[in-house]
Write a protein that holds these residues in place. Structure first.
Motif: not given
Ligand code: NAP
Length: 247
Positions: A92, A94-95, A97-98, A100
């Motif tokens: 996915r 995203g940054r 910090e996000d 998982d």
């Protein structure tokens, strides 16, 4: 006839490598993870070019699948001359910090562990120290490894940096055993990988920033792979060739 194994050849860059390889005279073993119908269509194109095709389902992150895939190539063709280690995912977008842990582990498992397992099995068959006849390995890396891909997928970029280092080290490790190991680093290429990562609009957004002013095609990457596998690149090992329109 020389035999080429291409991982992740049901679509995109891998499918182009399989088709271009058939046109260049290789028999082709091609793997897929989920989409058997798509892989069978690519195999039909290989056969239409007059070459033999073998379709194998294999999740490259799974050692048992990878070992079984190579054993099927052994049984069917009796030799392995070349491999394109192509299967890969972005996970996915995203940054960091996000991010998982599940995404991170899956991307590293497919892109890094998968590449190492495939390289290991190839070397075991090709190395002249193990009774093989030599061969050529090309890894499909990414320009992301050098760009870092901030805000998009630093985890993916890091996985490709790992396979770049694998390419450099393995090339030296097997250089006296008849095996050349190189990588291509594609830039922005027109495949489904962007939409599957959740960003179908990415290509249109970034294309204008590419120095050559456009997105690349899977065939343009495949041509570089086939060249690196061929005797035309006989003095090239440990190279990471950008196929990125200058990006
Ligand atoms: P794609 O169109 O999404 O195709 C990916 C292929 O990999 C499919 O054949 C897929 O098979 C297979 N695959 C996915 N997960 C797998 C797994 N766990 N085990 C085995 N096979 C798996 O992607 P692509 O754009 O052609 O990418 C090919 C390679 O180029 C990747 O390594 C990618 O990182 C690299 N690359 C792409 C770009 C780009 O802009 N497109 C840029 C730089 C680098 P199924 O369909 O059967 O699941």
């Amino acid at each position: 006839m020389p035999v080429l194994l291409v991982t992740g050849a049901s679509r995109g860059i891998g499918a182009s490598i399989a088709r271009r390889a058939a046109a260049a005279g290789y028999d082709v073993a091609l793997t897929y993870a989920d989409d058997r119908e798509a892989a069978l269509r690519v195999a039909a194109d290989v056969e239409a070019a007059g070459r033999r095709a073998l379709v194998i389902r294999a999740d490259v992150a799974r050692e048992d699948h990878v070992v079984a895939a190579f054993e099927e190539v052994d049984r069917t063709f009796g030799t392995l001359d070349a491999i394109a280690i192509n299967a890969g995912i972005t996970g996915r977008f995203g940054r960091v910090e996000d991010l998982d842990a599940e995404t991170l582990q899956r991307v590293l498992a497919v892109n890094v562990v998968g590449a190492f397992l495939c390289a290991r099995e190839a070397v075991r068959r090709m190395s002249t120290q193990r009774g093989g006849s030599g061969g050529a390995i090309v890894v499909v890396s990414s320009r992301a490894a050098g760009l870092g891909s901030p805000g998009e997928y630093v985890h993916y970029a890091a996985s490709k940096a790992a396979v770049d280092t694998m390419t450099l080290g393995l090339a030296k490790e097997v250089s006296r055993e008849g095996i050349r190991v190189n990588a291509v680093a594609p830039g922005l290429i027109d495949t489904e990988i962007h939409a599957r990562g959740g960003r179908p609009e990415r290509v249109a957004q970034i294309a204008p920033t590419v120095p050559l002013g456009r997105i690349g095609t899977p065939d343009e990457v495949a041509d570089a792979v086939l060249w690196l596998l061929s005797d035309a690149a006989s003095y090239i090992t440990g190279a990471i060739v950008p196929v990125s329109g200058g990006r």
